[in-house]
Design a protein around this motif. Sequence first.
Motif, mmCIF file in Angstrom:
data_model
loop_
_atom_site.group_PDB
_atom_site.id
_atom_site.type_symbol
_atom_site.label_atom_id
_atom_site.label_comp_id
_atom_site.label_asym_id
_atom_site.label_seq_id
_atom_site.Cartn_x
_atom_site.Cartn_y
_atom_site.Cartn_z
ATOM 1 N N ARG A 20 0.785 -1.259 -0.146
ATOM 2 C CA ARG A 20 -0.052 -0.019 -0.142
ATOM 3 C C ARG A 20 0.745 1.345 0.103
ATOM 4 N N GLY A 21 2.054 1.247 0.464
ATOM 5 C CA GLY A 21 3.017 2.307 0.530
ATOM 6 C C GLY A 21 3.378 2.465 -0.909
ATOM 7 N N TYR A 22 3.630 1.457 -1.538
ATOM 8 C CA TYR A 22 4.110 1.452 -3.102
ATOM 9 C C TYR A 22 2.847 2.041 -3.859
ATOM 10 N N LYS A 23 1.523 1.613 -3.498
ATOM 11 C CA LYS A 23 0.402 1.568 -4.533
ATOM 12 C C LYS A 23 -0.059 3.243 -4.275
ATOM 13 N N TYR A 24 -0.426 3.385 -3.046
ATOM 14 C CA TYR A 24 -0.796 4.564 -2.536
ATOM 15 C C TYR A 24 -0.290 5.596 -1.793
ATOM 16 N N GLY A 25 0.818 5.324 -1.512
ATOM 17 C CA GLY A 25 1.715 6.278 -0.500
ATOM 18 C C GLY A 25 0.955 6.184 0.533
ATOM 19 N N ASP A 26 0.546 4.951 1.123
ATOM 20 C CA ASP A 26 -0.053 4.770 2.320
ATOM 21 C C ASP A 26 0.969 4.292 3.289
ATOM 22 N N ALA A 27 1.886 5.358 3.544
ATOM 23 C CA ALA A 27 3.147 4.993 4.567
ATOM 24 C C ALA A 27 3.729 6.422 5.054
ATOM 25 N N LEU A 28 4.412 6.026 6.207
ATOM 26 C CA LEU A 28 4.675 7.177 6.881
ATOM 27 C C LEU A 28 6.358 6.900 7.086
ATOM 28 N N MET A 50 4.287 8.101 16.232
ATOM 29 C CA MET A 50 3.188 7.632 16.735
ATOM 30 C C MET A 50 2.031 8.428 16.527
ATOM 31 N N SER A 51 2.010 9.840 16.710
ATOM 32 C CA SER A 51 0.974 10.833 16.318
ATOM 33 C C SER A 51 0.662 10.848 15.040
ATOM 34 N N SER A 52 1.502 10.846 14.098
ATOM 35 C CA SER A 52 1.475 10.609 12.764
ATOM 36 C C SER A 52 0.504 9.257 12.337
ATOM 37 N N MET A 53 0.833 8.149 13.065
ATOM 38 C CA MET A 53 0.105 6.952 12.533
ATOM 39 C C MET A 53 -1.342 7.047 13.185
ATOM 40 N N ARG A 54 -1.434 7.690 14.226
ATOM 41 C CA ARG A 54 -3.002 8.029 14.611
ATOM 42 C C ARG A 54 -3.639 8.801 13.618
ATOM 43 N N ILE A 55 -3.083 9.844 13.296
ATOM 44 C CA ILE A 55 -3.681 10.594 12.339
ATOM 45 C C ILE A 55 -4.104 9.990 11.079
ATOM 46 N N MET A 56 -3.209 9.123 10.685
ATOM 47 C CA MET A 56 -3.337 8.420 9.241
ATOM 48 C C MET A 56 -4.349 7.142 9.734
ATOM 49 N N ARG A 57 -4.661 7.096 10.894
ATOM 50 C CA ARG A 57 -5.759 5.890 11.543
ATOM 51 C C ARG A 57 -5.064 4.535 11.239
ATOM 52 N N ASP A 94 4.264 1.096 6.923
ATOM 53 C CA ASP A 94 3.239 1.049 5.931
ATOM 54 C C ASP A 94 2.036 0.124 6.508
ATOM 55 N N ARG A 95 0.967 0.162 5.718
ATOM 56 C CA ARG A 95 -0.241 -0.740 6.262
ATOM 57 C C ARG A 95 -0.362 -1.926 5.466
ATOM 58 N N GLY A 96 0.816 -2.508 4.947
ATOM 59 C CA GLY A 96 0.803 -3.756 4.345
ATOM 60 C C GLY A 96 0.189 -4.008 2.967
ATOM 61 N N GLU A 97 -0.435 -4.846 2.620
ATOM 62 C CA GLU A 97 -1.089 -5.193 1.436
ATOM 63 C C GLU A 97 -2.356 -5.435 1.475
ATOM 64 N N GLY A 98 -2.969 -5.240 0.137
ATOM 65 C CA GLY A 98 -4.393 -5.631 -0.133
ATOM 66 C C GLY A 98 -5.380 -4.188 0.058
ATOM 67 N N GLY A 143 -3.056 22.086 6.111
ATOM 68 C CA GLY A 143 -3.983 21.280 6.720
ATOM 69 C C GLY A 143 -2.809 20.017 7.536
ATOM 70 N N LEU A 144 -3.703 19.389 8.230
ATOM 71 C CA LEU A 144 -2.667 18.537 9.131
ATOM 72 C C LEU A 144 -1.972 17.535 8.244
ATOM 73 N N LEU A 145 -2.561 16.808 7.319
ATOM 74 C CA LEU A 145 -1.873 16.060 6.424
ATOM 75 C C LEU A 145 -0.444 16.512 5.831
ATOM 76 N N SER A 146 -0.592 17.801 5.534
ATOM 77 C CA SER A 146 0.756 18.341 4.905
ATOM 78 C C SER A 146 1.928 18.518 5.886
ATOM 79 N N THR A 147 1.581 18.328 7.245
ATOM 80 C CA THR A 147 2.587 18.278 8.259
ATOM 81 C C THR A 147 3.101 17.087 8.433
ATOM 82 N N LEU A 148 2.622 15.896 8.064
ATOM 83 C CA LEU A 148 3.326 14.726 8.094
ATOM 84 C C LEU A 148 4.141 14.212 7.156
ATOM 85 N N LYS A 149 5.094 13.341 7.497
ATOM 86 C CA LYS A 149 6.267 12.847 6.923
ATOM 87 C C LYS A 149 5.762 11.793 6.118
ATOM 88 N N THR A 150 4.986 11.644 4.912
ATOM 89 C CA THR A 150 4.407 10.642 4.364
ATOM 90 C C THR A 150 5.058 10.365 3.211
#
Length: 281
Positions: A20-28, A50-57, A94-98, A143-150
Amino acid sequence: MINVNGTLIENAPFISSENRGYKYGDALFETIKVVYGKILFWEDHYFRLMSSMRIMRMEIPMNFTMEFLEEELLKTINVNGLAKSSVRVRLNVDRGEGGKYLPKEKTINYSIIVEKADSDFYTLPKTAEYTVDLYKDYFVAPGLLSTLKTNNKAINVLGSIYAEENELDNCLVLNTNKNVVEALNGNLFLVVGEHIKTPPIDDGCLKGIMRKQIIEVIVNSGDYVVEETSISPFELQKADELFITNVIVGIQPILRYRKKEFNTKISEDILKRLNTKLRLS
């Protein structure tokens, strides 16, 4: 050797096309400097992650304690023979696969990649010129997302290409309100006399670890005043100094912006104070 979920493997491809980090940038990720086995600003890095992971649910694994991740970082450094070196570390989560946009699982993967860093302590880079300009093709949405290191770094990638094509060392990024928010690879500080300004988090800049350290150094100095406030592009040429901060370089002075040249007097003083703080910690 790369650390993938605690397993050390040779430097080889280790993610699938379904990651998911590769496909969607779903990673920090965290970029961390380690000097002779000492992780600089580790507590700040850990709590930002930890704070960023919580924001990214992301569902934080129970074993993701500060002690566990510190041990994994040092294990990876040691197996690569870098225990007595300065090291640049990338800790990726990252959030793994699928799944499509909606994840199928709540899995969390991590990987740790290390490489030798150029210097042990922070020193001003010895460059004859360090020239920047504004990057105006695309803008950061505050916004909050722009402050994260994704892993979503399209503006940084395109800005870096633009800088190379125009023989620049870096670019300064604007938000949708046309305020200057940061450089491509770090936070921005502007100096006028003894007054130092840096864009506020609300403007969309990265919540930088070195940014926090520099603000603390300035506040504790008693010689300068620091203000977190929006910076207009018109202020850049009126400044006495401009400098960029990140945890790998420390402070990178900007020597030229368009026709304006800058000195480095305050940058040098703040850097000395930062190194003193590190030696005492």
